[in-house]
Design a protein around this motif. Sequence first.
Motif, PDB file in Angstrom:
ATOM      1  N   GLU A 289       0.847  -1.211   0.000  1.00  0.00           N
ATOM      2  CA  GLU A 289       0.000   0.000   0.000  1.00  0.00           C
ATOM      3  C   GLU A 289       0.878   1.255   0.000  1.00  0.00           C
ATOM      4  N   ASP A 290       2.017   1.192   0.696  1.00  0.00           N
ATOM      5  CA  ASP A 290       2.926   2.352   0.726  1.00  0.00           C
ATOM      6  C   ASP A 290       3.501   2.617  -0.661  1.00  0.00           C
ATOM      7  N   SER A 291       3.818   1.532  -1.353  1.00  0.00           N
ATOM      8  CA  SER A 291       4.348   1.687  -2.699  1.00  0.00           C
ATOM      9  C   SER A 291       3.287   2.339  -3.605  1.00  0.00           C
ATOM     10  N   LYS A 292       2.033   1.897  -3.428  1.00  0.00           N
ATOM     11  CA  LYS A 292       0.961   2.482  -4.253  1.00  0.00           C
ATOM     12  C   LYS A 292       0.806   3.976  -3.947  1.00  0.00           C
ATOM     13  N   LYS A 293       0.977   4.329  -2.664  1.00  0.00           N
ATOM     14  CA  LYS A 293       0.854   5.761  -2.292  1.00  0.00           C
ATOM     15  C   LYS A 293       1.960   6.594  -2.933  1.00  0.00           C
ATOM     16  N   MET A 294       3.170   6.016  -2.977  1.00  0.00           N
ATOM     17  CA  MET A 294       4.290   6.733  -3.588  1.00  0.00           C
ATOM     18  C   MET A 294       4.006   7.012  -5.072  1.00  0.00           C
ATOM     19  N   VAL A 295       3.576   5.951  -5.738  1.00  0.00           N
ATOM     20  CA  VAL A 295       3.275   6.076  -7.169  1.00  0.00           C
ATOM     21  C   VAL A 295       2.153   7.106  -7.370  1.00  0.00           C
ATOM     22  N   ALA A 296       1.138   7.048  -6.482  1.00  0.00           N
ATOM     23  CA  ALA A 296       0.000   7.979  -6.609  1.00  0.00           C
ATOM     24  C   ALA A 296       0.476   9.423  -6.436  1.00  0.00           C
ATOM     25  N   ALA A 297       1.433   9.638  -5.529  1.00  0.00           N
ATOM     26  CA  ALA A 297       1.932  11.009  -5.296  1.00  0.00           C
ATOM     27  C   ALA A 297       2.629  11.531  -6.555  1.00  0.00           C
ATOM     28  N   TYR A 298       3.433  10.682  -7.200  1.00  0.00           N
ATOM     29  CA  TYR A 298       4.117  11.135  -8.426  1.00  0.00           C
ATOM     30  C   TYR A 298       3.106  11.367  -9.558  1.00  0.00           C
ATOM     31  N   LYS A 299       2.073  10.524  -9.568  1.00  0.00           N
ATOM     32  CA  LYS A 299       1.068  10.705 -10.625  1.00  0.00           C
ATOM     33  C   LYS A 299       0.256  11.990 -10.407  1.00  0.00           C
ATOM     34  N   LYS A 300       0.107  12.361  -9.143  1.00  0.00           N
ATOM     35  CA  LYS A 300      -0.592  13.621  -8.840  1.00  0.00           C
ATOM     36  C   LYS A 300       0.230  14.798  -9.400  1.00  0.00           C
ATOM     37  N   LYS A 315       0.982  20.364 -26.839  1.00  0.00           N
ATOM     38  CA  LYS A 315       0.886  18.952 -27.253  1.00  0.00           C
ATOM     39  C   LYS A 315       1.805  18.105 -26.379  1.00  0.00           C
ATOM     40  N   TYR A 316       1.280  17.010 -25.858  1.00  0.00           N
ATOM     41  CA  TYR A 316       2.145  16.148 -25.038  1.00  0.00           C
ATOM     42  C   TYR A 316       1.652  14.706 -25.073  1.00  0.00           C
ATOM     43  N   THR A 317       2.538  13.791 -24.677  1.00  0.00           N
ATOM     44  CA  THR A 317       2.122  12.416 -24.364  1.00  0.00           C
ATOM     45  C   THR A 317       2.576  12.134 -22.935  1.00  0.00           C
ATOM     46  N   GLY A 318       2.090  11.035 -22.382  1.00  0.00           N
ATOM     47  CA  GLY A 318       2.534  10.601 -21.055  1.00  0.00           C
ATOM     48  C   GLY A 318       1.764  11.253 -19.932  1.00  0.00           C
ATOM     49  N   GLY A 319       2.282  11.037 -18.720  1.00  0.00           N
ATOM     50  CA  GLY A 319       1.656  11.634 -17.534  1.00  0.00           C
ATOM     51  C   GLY A 319       0.481  10.832 -16.992  1.00  0.00           C
ATOM     52  N   ILE A 320      -0.008   9.861 -17.766  1.00  0.00           N
ATOM     53  CA  ILE A 320      -1.159   9.068 -17.291  1.00  0.00           C
ATOM     54  C   ILE A 320      -0.671   7.754 -16.708  1.00  0.00           C
ATOM     55  N   HIS A 321       0.092   7.017 -17.522  1.00  0.00           N
ATOM     56  CA  HIS A 321       0.610   5.721 -17.068  1.00  0.00           C
ATOM     57  C   HIS A 321       2.088   5.812 -16.707  1.00  0.00           C
ATOM     58  N   ALA A 322       2.581   7.020 -16.518  1.00  0.00           N
ATOM     59  CA  ALA A 322       4.033   7.175 -16.364  1.00  0.00           C
ATOM     60  C   ALA A 322       4.371   8.455 -15.609  1.00  0.00           C
ATOM     61  N   PRO A 323       5.539   8.495 -15.001  1.00  0.00           N
ATOM     62  CA  PRO A 323       5.973   9.722 -14.325  1.00  0.00           C
ATOM     63  C   PRO A 323       6.605  10.724 -15.299  1.00  0.00           C
ATOM     64  N   TYR A 324       6.460  10.495 -16.594  1.00  0.00           N
ATOM     65  CA  TYR A 324       7.075  11.370 -17.594  1.00  0.00           C
ATOM     66  C   TYR A 324       6.028  12.087 -18.429  1.00  0.00           C
ATOM     67  N   ILE A 325       6.309  13.352 -18.708  1.00  0.00           N
ATOM     68  CA  ILE A 325       5.465  14.119 -19.624  1.00  0.00           C
ATOM     69  C   ILE A 325       6.402  14.585 -20.734  1.00  0.00           C
ATOM     70  N   TRP A 326       5.984  14.298 -21.954  1.00  0.00           N
ATOM     71  CA  TRP A 326       6.816  14.522 -23.136  1.00  0.00           C
ATOM     72  C   TRP A 326       6.091  15.540 -23.985  1.00  0.00           C
ATOM     73  N   PHE A 327       6.648  16.746 -24.095  1.00  0.00           N
ATOM     74  CA  PHE A 327       5.863  17.770 -24.782  1.00  0.00           C
ATOM     75  C   PHE A 327       6.622  18.409 -25.935  1.00  0.00           C
ATOM     76  N   ASN A 328       5.824  18.961 -26.815  1.00  0.00           N
ATOM     77  CA  ASN A 328       6.363  19.529 -28.040  1.00  0.00           C
ATOM     78  C   ASN A 328       6.730  20.994 -27.829  1.00  0.00           C
ATOM     79  N   CYS A 329       8.018  21.322 -28.070  1.00  0.00           N
ATOM     80  CA  CYS A 329       8.400  22.740 -28.000  1.00  0.00           C
ATOM     81  C   CYS A 329       8.597  23.281 -29.415  1.00  0.00           C
ATOM     82  N   GLY A 330       8.729  22.367 -30.389  1.00  0.00           N
ATOM     83  CA  GLY A 330       8.790  22.778 -31.793  1.00  0.00           C
ATOM     84  C   GLY A 330      10.114  23.388 -32.223  1.00  0.00           C
ATOM     85  N   VAL A 331      11.074  23.434 -31.306  1.00  0.00           N
ATOM     86  CA  VAL A 331      12.388  24.012 -31.648  1.00  0.00           C
ATOM     87  C   VAL A 331      13.478  23.063 -31.162  1.00  0.00           C
ATOM     88  N   ASP A 332      14.702  23.356 -31.549  1.00  0.00           N
ATOM     89  CA  ASP A 332      15.821  22.531 -31.118  1.00  0.00           C
ATOM     90  C   ASP A 332      15.759  22.310 -29.592  1.00  0.00           C
TER      91      ASP A 332
END
Length: 399
Positions: A289-300, A315-332
């Motif tokens: 349960e503690d592990s689930k709480k940790m994951v829930a905190a990062y997902k929050k 525009k982005y992907t991620g953030g739902i099933h993962a602790p990563y958010i991948w977004f488009n900046c459109g530049v280098d």
Amino acid sequence: MKLNKNFKNLKENYLFAEVSRRVEAYSSAFPNSDIISLGIGDVTIPLSLKAVDACKDAAIGLSTKSGFRGYGPYDGYAFLKNAVVDYYKMRGVEIHADEVFVTDGAKNGIGNFLDLFDSDNTVMIPDPVYPAYVDANILAGNKIVYVNATEENEFLAMPPKKGKADIIYLCSPNNPTGAAYNKEQLKQWVDFALENDAVILYDAAYEAYIDDKSAVRSIFEITGARDCAVEFCSFSKMAGFTGVRCGWTVIPMASPLNRMWLHRQAIKFNGTSYVVQKMAESMLRGGYEDSKKMVAAYKKNAKIITDKFDALGIKYTGGIHAPYIWFNCGVDSWEFFDYLLKKARIVCTPGSGFGKNGNGWVRLTSFNSQERTEEAIKRFEPFWKEFIDVRDKLFTAVR
Ligand code: PLP
């Protein structure tokens, strides 16, 4: 003495080393600046007390005649292997304890697994992806072919219509894009592997972040996977074990890789420490349960970021099933990195560091505290508006 000539084929700067170099340069130029890191993928929440109690009990046990342990089994203690079996069972996936190999983390498992293969295999790796797969294969002198993960396929690389592979790396939920395969998509990969007589090395280091049925937690949920896949998992991001070090690998019994890996481990590895395995067991049993709480905190935290991105139309992907958010900046991506650091004192990870398809994209992580994530997002809004105004004038566009 002849050195491994493949070393010279590695990129000179490992991605995170270059990020640190730039952040250090900025901090020494502006020593009082309050920098927030949403960059590197390390966790910040302290260990569960359940894991700490397990550690104490195991350590005290080691000081007694009955509790003392010397070298452990190469493949891990039965108590942890059985806990892993039950962890899979909870989700309806049947595996056997002899198929579970305890490691000191997924990275070692994934990298060392190349010992089992000949060097004239064709290795298929999605682009962009966690850099360790590419670098380990460059060091081994293997032939790499890339499969594209782009905005068009929502950063979920799919099997090519033409082309062959012997070894296929998949990472889901994905680092860096946060995208996760569903059953139908993963079935296509399993079918492709079976047709090619290939093995899928499936990195599920972030499986704990999947909490509904729209994505797959284990490749062994897919029919046919037991004939072509090996799965790597980790306690790092599900229980905060990045410093403690523990993971596991599942290799079906019917595969020759199962016995080969045991043999390889017996030659080069004397097992993960007993105390750490006890800590890991506690996180799958009483401390789950503690592990689930940790994951829930990062997902929050991830939701704090994605809510703002939705509001800003980013525009982005991620953030739902993962602790990563991948977004488009459109530049280098590196130009964006420098600008974000300079203007908002936020550290991100440039997408181009994960492969050529990552250029124009940026990875943020949700591993900082909620307070720091909120502060970063507060700074991000005005930053983004200003960036949009100057984007076409000041930056190298990436379409
Ligand atoms: N696999 C992926 C996709 C990762 O992102 C990471 C760490 O960031 C690892 C494996 C490494 O995991 P471990 O800490 O268990 O070695």
